[in-house]
Design a protein around this motif. Structure first.
Motif, mmCIF file in Angstrom:
data_model
loop_
_atom_site.group_PDB
_atom_site.id
_atom_site.type_symbol
_atom_site.label_atom_id
_atom_site.label_comp_id
_atom_site.label_asym_id
_atom_site.label_seq_id
_atom_site.Cartn_x
_atom_site.Cartn_y
_atom_site.Cartn_z
ATOM 1 N N PRO A 93 31.721 46.778 30.892
ATOM 2 C CA PRO A 93 31.693 46.504 32.339
ATOM 3 C C PRO A 93 30.727 45.366 32.673
ATOM 4 O O PRO A 93 29.753 45.546 33.394
ATOM 5 C CB PRO A 93 31.221 47.838 32.917
ATOM 6 C CG PRO A 93 30.299 48.376 31.868
ATOM 7 C CD PRO A 93 30.919 47.955 30.548
ATOM 8 N N SER A 95 29.760 41.197 33.778
ATOM 9 C CA SER A 95 30.138 40.150 34.725
ATOM 10 C C SER A 95 29.561 38.828 34.241
ATOM 11 O O SER A 95 28.787 38.791 33.273
ATOM 12 C CB SER A 95 29.575 40.474 36.115
ATOM 13 O OG SER A 95 28.155 40.346 36.094
ATOM 14 N N ILE A 137 37.516 38.631 28.317
ATOM 15 C CA ILE A 137 37.361 39.867 29.090
ATOM 16 C C ILE A 137 38.065 39.735 30.432
ATOM 17 O O ILE A 137 38.751 40.662 30.885
ATOM 18 C CB ILE A 137 35.871 40.221 29.254
ATOM 19 C CG1 ILE A 137 35.276 40.621 27.896
ATOM 20 C CG2 ILE A 137 35.686 41.341 30.276
ATOM 21 C CD1 ILE A 137 33.763 40.723 27.886
ATOM 22 N N ALA A 138 37.920 38.588 31.069
ATOM 23 C CA ALA A 138 38.626 38.370 32.345
ATOM 24 C C ALA A 138 40.126 38.515 32.152
ATOM 25 O O ALA A 138 40.799 39.206 32.925
ATOM 26 C CB ALA A 138 38.283 36.989 32.905
ATOM 27 N N ARG A 141 41.265 41.946 31.841
ATOM 28 C CA ARG A 141 41.288 42.630 33.150
ATOM 29 C C ARG A 141 42.390 42.094 34.050
ATOM 30 O O ARG A 141 42.482 42.444 35.227
ATOM 31 C CB ARG A 141 39.938 42.461 33.853
ATOM 32 C CG ARG A 141 38.793 43.151 33.153
ATOM 33 C CD ARG A 141 37.500 42.911 33.908
ATOM 34 N NE ARG A 141 36.362 43.405 33.161
ATOM 35 C CZ ARG A 141 35.097 43.134 33.477
ATOM 36 N NH1 ARG A 141 34.823 42.380 34.536
ATOM 37 N NH2 ARG A 141 34.123 43.609 32.737
ATOM 38 N N HIS A 143 42.756 38.884 34.955
ATOM 39 C CA HIS A 143 42.231 37.842 35.834
ATOM 40 C C HIS A 143 42.043 36.561 35.028
ATOM 41 O O HIS A 143 41.287 36.536 34.062
ATOM 42 C CB HIS A 143 40.888 38.298 36.419
ATOM 43 C CG HIS A 143 40.320 37.371 37.431
ATOM 44 N ND1 HIS A 143 40.747 37.339 38.735
ATOM 45 C CD2 HIS A 143 39.353 36.422 37.328
ATOM 46 C CE1 HIS A 143 40.072 36.425 39.401
ATOM 47 N NE2 HIS A 143 39.220 35.855 38.569
ATOM 48 N N ILE A 154 32.728 44.589 37.928
ATOM 49 C CA ILE A 154 33.730 45.633 38.168
ATOM 50 C C ILE A 154 33.315 46.417 39.410
ATOM 51 O O ILE A 154 32.161 46.820 39.529
ATOM 52 C CB ILE A 154 33.850 46.555 36.941
ATOM 53 C CG1 ILE A 154 34.420 45.772 35.758
ATOM 54 C CG2 ILE A 154 34.700 47.773 37.265
ATOM 55 C CD1 ILE A 154 34.519 46.579 34.487
#
Length: 156
Positions: A93, A95, A137-138, A141, A143, A154
């Motif tokens: 999780p 950013s 990772i984006a 998800r 994105h 998240i």
């Protein structure tokens, strides 16, 4: 770097020796960077909880050994690491701000412990790793990040 007509293993060893000579990096220095960096991560108010949720105290020894192989393989081209970092990081999780903090601690550690050339090489590799993981990772998800866009946190 110069071209090497030798076979794969000999070429890899020659390249490793060249990188070591040019940067002052070796397994010992990389080990010190990894140990000091993760000491900082484990004490960091932002990153420590991300790691503590996934690594018990007993898990840290194997994790550090894996990270030392990863960084030696990446920086010195040893070929000793055969993991799947993207798959390991996809469920985290994190950013863009977490990647920024990770890079800040890494830059500080590499600059403190390495020659300028060694620090520059490790920092360049770390920035590339972070960018690749953030994009992956984006995408995981659903994105697709645009140029300059960062991985959002998240929503809880």
């Amino acid at each position: 770097m110069t071209a090497h007509p030798e076979g794969g293993a000999a070429r890899r060893e020659a390249l490793t020796r060249e990188v070591m000579a040019a940067t002052g990096l070796d397994d010992t220095t990389i080990g010190l960077v990894v140990d000091r960096f993760y000491d900082r991560v484990r004490a960091d108010p932002v990153l420590a909880p991300l790691f503590a949720a996934r690594l018990s105290d007993a898990d840290w020894g194997p994790h550090l050994a894996k990270m030392k192989r990863f960084w030696a393989s990446l920086a010195l081209m040893t070929g000793d690491y055969h993991g799947r970092p993207m798959q390991a990081h996809l469920p985290l999780p994190v950013s863009g701000a977490d990647f920024d903090r990770w890079l800040s601690l890494f830059r500080e550690t590499a600059t403190e412990l390495c020659t300028p050339a060694g620090a520059a090489l490790l920092i360049d590799k770390a920035e590339r790793v972070a960018a690749s993981l953030e994009l992956g990772i984006a995408a995981g998800r659903g994105h697709m990040l645009r140029r300059g866009e960062r991985l959002p946190a998240i929503e809880a």
